[in-house]
Design an enzyme around this catalytic site. Structure first.
Site, PDB file in Angstrom:
ATOM      1  N   CYS A 106      38.444  38.072  51.942  1.00 56.92           N
ATOM      2  CA  CYS A 106      39.342  39.128  51.476  1.00 56.92           C
ATOM      3  C   CYS A 106      38.778  40.544  51.674  1.00 56.92           C
ATOM      4  CB  CYS A 106      39.743  38.865  50.023  1.00 56.92           C
ATOM      5  SG  CYS A 106      41.300  39.663  49.600  1.00 56.92           S
ATOM      6  N   ARG A 122      52.062  43.621  47.306  1.00 58.76           N
ATOM      7  CA  ARG A 122      50.920  42.725  47.409  1.00 58.76           C
ATOM      8  C   ARG A 122      51.390  41.378  47.930  1.00 58.76           C
ATOM      9  NH1 ARG A 122      46.520  44.871  45.496  1.00 58.76           N
ATOM     10  NH2 ARG A 122      45.367  42.929  45.677  1.00 58.76           N
ATOM     11  N   HIS A 135      40.671  32.961  48.835  1.00 58.13           N
ATOM     12  CA  HIS A 135      39.545  32.912  47.909  1.00 58.13           C
ATOM     13  C   HIS A 135      39.961  32.170  46.659  1.00 58.13           C
ATOM     14  CE1 HIS A 135      40.683  37.326  46.713  1.00 58.13           C
ATOM     15  NE2 HIS A 135      41.710  36.547  46.719  1.00 58.13           N
TER      16      HIS A 135
HETATM   17  N1  GLN Z   1      41.571  45.908  49.612  1.00 58.53           N
HETATM   18  C1  GLN Z   1      41.977  44.635  49.188  1.00 58.53           C
HETATM   19  C2  GLN Z   1      43.459  44.490  49.106  1.00 58.53           C
HETATM   20  O1  GLN Z   1      44.118  44.375  49.748  1.00 58.53           O
HETATM   21  C3  GLN Z   1      41.138  43.813  48.414  1.00 58.53           C
HETATM   22  C4  GLN Z   1      41.677  42.506  47.985  1.00 58.53           C
HETATM   23  C5  GLN Z   1      40.701  41.476  47.504  1.00 58.53           C
HETATM   24  O2  GLN Z   1      39.547  41.332  47.927  1.00 58.53           O
HETATM   25  N2  GLN Z   1      41.193  40.706  46.562  1.00 58.53           N
HETATM   26  O3  GLN Z   1      44.286  44.442  48.657  1.00 58.53           O
END
Ligand code: GLN
Length: 250
Positions: free
Chosen positions: A93, A127, A194
């Site tokens: 991520c 998101r 993750h």
């Molecule tokens: N910058 C990240 C995001 O998109 C981090 C996300 C993560 O590691 N959970 O949104």
């Protein structure tokens, strides 16, 4: 054998207990008579990546990413050299995003990346959250279903000719549109999955371990383990992805 692991920024990038991935590698190595030697690397610490068989970078929110990005970007040449000579990598991520060329945040800020993976990431308005199932291509004709959980605003775009970790069967993946998830360059794997990833994906865990063992001068083959619980966990996660993966939320 001793397998040398560098864990980058454990105090900053450990969202969803990503360090559980290290616990899985340690245990699966021990069951085959190998020892994992894990060294934590924080910003400013000396790191000679070629002295390690596997590099691990976990996930984190934009705030934590901003704290480590300059340090990681400055290590780009060293990290690329290590990957070119077969060092295994697992980046999850936020760590995955920062091993690309960089990350453009919602506020327009640019976080430089290490340039290990041929990709860039731009934060979107929504998101991408939920369970994911993908058909991972580990090279040399090896494919495996990988199940996990994603939660990211970043949309990651692979350069033309880059190799994804796999094809999304359920869930969003890199950008919610391309049908691709993660990136693989040799033995280096970056992924949005993750939660942690390896307890429920023993084949991927062993593939990484085998690559790290090879780098350490050992055989790239591991005796199989029973993996009954692991297979069950994988099946539950895959089932969730099939039934409810890929919904877009604010
Ligand atoms: N910058 C990240 C995001 O998109 C981090 C996300 C993560 O590691 N959970 O949104």
């Amino acid at each position: 054998m001793n397998i040398r692991v560098a864990h980058l920024y454990p105090d900053y990038l450990n969202i969803y207990a990503d360090r559980g991935n290290i616990a899985v590698l340690t245990r699966r190595a021990a069951l085959r008579g190998h020892a994992l030697e894990v060294t934590g690397v924080e910003p400013g610490d000396v790191l000679r990546p070629e002295e390690f068989d596997l590099l691990y970078v976990g996930g984190g929110q934009d705030r934590e990413q901003a704290l480590v990005a300059p340090d990681l970007a400055a290590r780009g040449d060293d990290l690329r050299r290590a990957v070119d000579t077969g060092t295994a990598v697992l980046a999850v991520c936020g760590g995955y995003q920062l091993l690309g060329r960089g990350y453009r945040g919602r506020d327009g800020s640019w976080l430089p990346g290490a340039g290990v993976f041929p990709l860039e990431t731009v934060a979107g308005e929504t998101r991408l959250i939920g369970d994911v199932l993908l058909e991972a291509d580990l090279g040399d004709g090896v494919t495996t279903a990988v199940a996990g959980f994603e939660n990211h605003a970043g949309r990651t775009l692979l350069d033309a000719g880059a190799t994804a970790l796999g094809r999304v069967l359920a869930g969003h993946g890199n950008d919610g549109a391309s049908g691709l998830e993660g990136c693989r360059a040799g033995a280096a794997v970056g992924t949005y999955l993750h939660g942690p990833l390896l307890p429920r994906n023993p084949e991927l865990a062993d593939w990484l371990l085998a690559r790290a063992l090879e780098h350490a001068g050992g055989p790239g083959v591991l005796e199989p383990l029973p993996d009954e619980l692991e297979r069950l966990a994988h099946a539950v996660s895959a089932g969730r992805a099939r039934s409810r993966g890929g919904r877009r939320r604010r």
